[in-house]
Design a protein around this motif. Structure first.
Motif, mmCIF file in Angstrom:
data_model
loop_
_atom_site.group_PDB
_atom_site.id
_atom_site.type_symbol
_atom_site.label_atom_id
_atom_site.label_comp_id
_atom_site.label_asym_id
_atom_site.label_seq_id
_atom_site.Cartn_x
_atom_site.Cartn_y
_atom_site.Cartn_z
ATOM 1 N N GLY A 194 -8.665 0.981 0.049
ATOM 2 C CA GLY A 194 -7.860 1.815 0.630
ATOM 3 C C GLY A 194 -8.104 2.061 2.240
ATOM 4 O O GLY A 194 -9.210 1.544 2.769
ATOM 5 N N SER A 195 -7.617 2.848 3.152
ATOM 6 C CA SER A 195 -8.175 3.357 4.633
ATOM 7 C C SER A 195 -7.364 4.767 4.840
ATOM 8 O O SER A 195 -6.468 4.957 4.352
ATOM 9 N N PHE A 196 -8.121 5.183 5.665
ATOM 10 C CA PHE A 196 -7.805 6.408 6.639
ATOM 11 C C PHE A 196 -6.833 5.993 7.584
ATOM 12 O O PHE A 196 -7.126 4.761 8.537
ATOM 13 N N LYS A 197 -5.673 6.488 7.769
ATOM 14 C CA LYS A 197 -4.932 6.147 8.941
ATOM 15 C C LYS A 197 -4.672 7.056 10.286
ATOM 16 O O LYS A 197 -4.574 6.900 11.265
ATOM 17 N N ALA A 198 -5.034 8.435 9.649
ATOM 18 C CA ALA A 198 -5.278 9.474 10.946
ATOM 19 C C ALA A 198 -5.932 10.476 9.947
ATOM 20 O O ALA A 198 -5.941 10.547 8.687
ATOM 21 N N VAL A 200 -6.437 17.628 7.466
ATOM 22 C CA VAL A 200 -5.344 17.073 6.881
ATOM 23 C C VAL A 200 -5.575 15.367 7.085
ATOM 24 O O VAL A 200 -6.008 15.064 8.351
ATOM 25 N N ALA A 201 -5.527 14.568 6.186
ATOM 26 C CA ALA A 201 -5.907 13.205 6.300
ATOM 27 C C ALA A 201 -4.326 12.326 5.845
ATOM 28 O O ALA A 201 -3.963 12.548 4.795
ATOM 29 N N VAL A 202 -4.137 11.396 6.668
ATOM 30 C CA VAL A 202 -3.419 10.412 5.939
ATOM 31 C C VAL A 202 -3.864 9.070 5.831
ATOM 32 O O VAL A 202 -4.465 8.427 6.463
ATOM 33 N N VAL A 203 -3.708 8.741 4.407
ATOM 34 C CA VAL A 203 -4.441 7.451 3.915
ATOM 35 C C VAL A 203 -3.446 6.516 3.242
ATOM 36 O O VAL A 203 -2.252 7.024 2.942
ATOM 37 N N GLU A 204 -4.061 5.147 3.051
ATOM 38 C CA GLU A 204 -3.319 4.465 2.178
ATOM 39 C C GLU A 204 -4.288 3.961 0.943
ATOM 40 O O GLU A 204 -5.444 3.853 1.152
ATOM 41 N N ALA A 205 -3.591 3.614 -0.035
ATOM 42 C CA ALA A 205 -4.609 3.015 -1.448
ATOM 43 C C ALA A 205 -3.499 2.158 -1.960
ATOM 44 O O ALA A 205 -2.317 2.274 -1.897
ATOM 45 N N PRO A 206 -4.238 1.287 -2.606
ATOM 46 C CA PRO A 206 -3.282 0.258 -3.481
ATOM 47 C C PRO A 206 -2.384 0.907 -4.778
ATOM 48 O O PRO A 206 -1.295 0.190 -4.851
ATOM 49 N N ALA A 220 -18.604 8.798 5.129
ATOM 50 C CA ALA A 220 -18.698 8.294 4.002
ATOM 51 C C ALA A 220 -17.476 8.194 3.011
ATOM 52 O O ALA A 220 -17.343 7.132 2.385
ATOM 53 N N ALA A 221 -16.612 9.243 3.470
ATOM 54 C CA ALA A 221 -15.373 9.023 2.865
ATOM 55 C C ALA A 221 -14.552 7.958 2.915
ATOM 56 O O ALA A 221 -14.020 7.349 2.120
ATOM 57 N N LYS A 222 -14.453 7.775 4.514
ATOM 58 C CA LYS A 222 -13.799 6.584 4.726
ATOM 59 C C LYS A 222 -14.314 5.219 4.331
ATOM 60 O O LYS A 222 -13.650 4.354 3.828
ATOM 61 N N LYS A 223 -15.704 5.121 4.279
ATOM 62 C CA LYS A 223 -16.120 3.983 3.569
ATOM 63 C C LYS A 223 -16.018 3.940 2.313
ATOM 64 O O LYS A 223 -15.431 2.760 1.839
ATOM 65 N N MET A 253 0.605 -1.032 -0.064
ATOM 66 C CA MET A 253 -0.136 -0.116 0.351
ATOM 67 C C MET A 253 0.719 1.438 -0.129
ATOM 68 O O MET A 253 1.783 1.304 0.664
ATOM 69 N N THR A 254 0.383 2.329 -0.763
ATOM 70 C CA THR A 254 1.062 3.527 -0.804
ATOM 71 C C THR A 254 0.501 4.615 0.075
ATOM 72 O O THR A 254 -0.686 4.522 0.327
ATOM 73 N N THR A 255 1.317 5.371 0.939
ATOM 74 C CA THR A 255 0.528 6.185 1.658
ATOM 75 C C THR A 255 0.685 7.711 1.062
ATOM 76 O O THR A 255 1.490 8.201 0.383
ATOM 77 N N TYR A 256 -0.442 8.276 1.342
ATOM 78 C CA TYR A 256 -0.600 9.790 0.811
ATOM 79 C C TYR A 256 -0.977 10.704 1.890
ATOM 80 O O TYR A 256 -1.685 10.162 2.835
ATOM 81 N N ILE A 257 -0.803 11.814 1.718
ATOM 82 C CA ILE A 257 -1.330 13.005 2.555
ATOM 83 C C ILE A 257 -2.374 13.914 1.905
ATOM 84 O O ILE A 257 -1.912 14.397 0.863
ATOM 85 N N LEU A 258 -3.721 13.869 2.156
ATOM 86 C CA LEU A 258 -4.457 14.745 1.667
ATOM 87 C C LEU A 258 -4.614 16.209 2.489
ATOM 88 O O LEU A 258 -4.890 16.125 3.897
ATOM 89 N N LEU A 259 -4.422 17.139 1.907
ATOM 90 C CA LEU A 259 -4.618 18.525 2.539
ATOM 91 C C LEU A 259 -6.083 18.992 1.928
ATOM 92 O O LEU A 259 -5.971 19.015 0.591
#
Length: 97
Positions: A37-41, A52-58, A27-30, A1-7
């Motif tokens: 993927g998933s929200f990590k923070a 700010v969200a830290v997420v992972e996606a394939p 809804a966004a988490k679902k 999984m790749t980590t991304y930071i969303l601003l």
């Protein structure tokens, strides 16, 4: 999984309907979970960004679709940063020679 930071920043519509923001986050988490993927923070922030969200996606394509889906809702605008964990950072720097 790749980590991304969303601003994320609320649009005028999102700010007007800020009380609905927790429901939109759920809804966004679902939605991201359904995409693999998933929200990590997640953080409410002060300053240049509202959240700010830290997420992972394939992969990048999944995250691009997710960010476009978020923005198309009209409540937020996003900026996405691909994040490299420390071990990858060290490998990249050591490969410089």
């Amino acid at each position: 999984m790749t980590t991304y930071i969303l601003l994320l920043n609320w649009t005028e519509q999102g700010a007007r309907n800020v009380r609905e923001s927790p429901k939109r986050l759920d809804a966004a988490k679902k939605q991201l979970g359904d995409m693999g993927g998933s929200f990590k923070a997640f953080y409410l922030t002060m300053g240049e960004c509202d959240m700010v969200a830290v997420v992972e996606a394939p992969d990048d394509a999944v995250l691009a679709r997710f960010a476009l889906m978020l923005s198309s809702g009209g409540s937020v605008r996003t900026r996405t940063l691909k994040a490299f964990p420390e071990f990858a950072y060290r490998e990249i720097i050591s490969s410089l020679g």
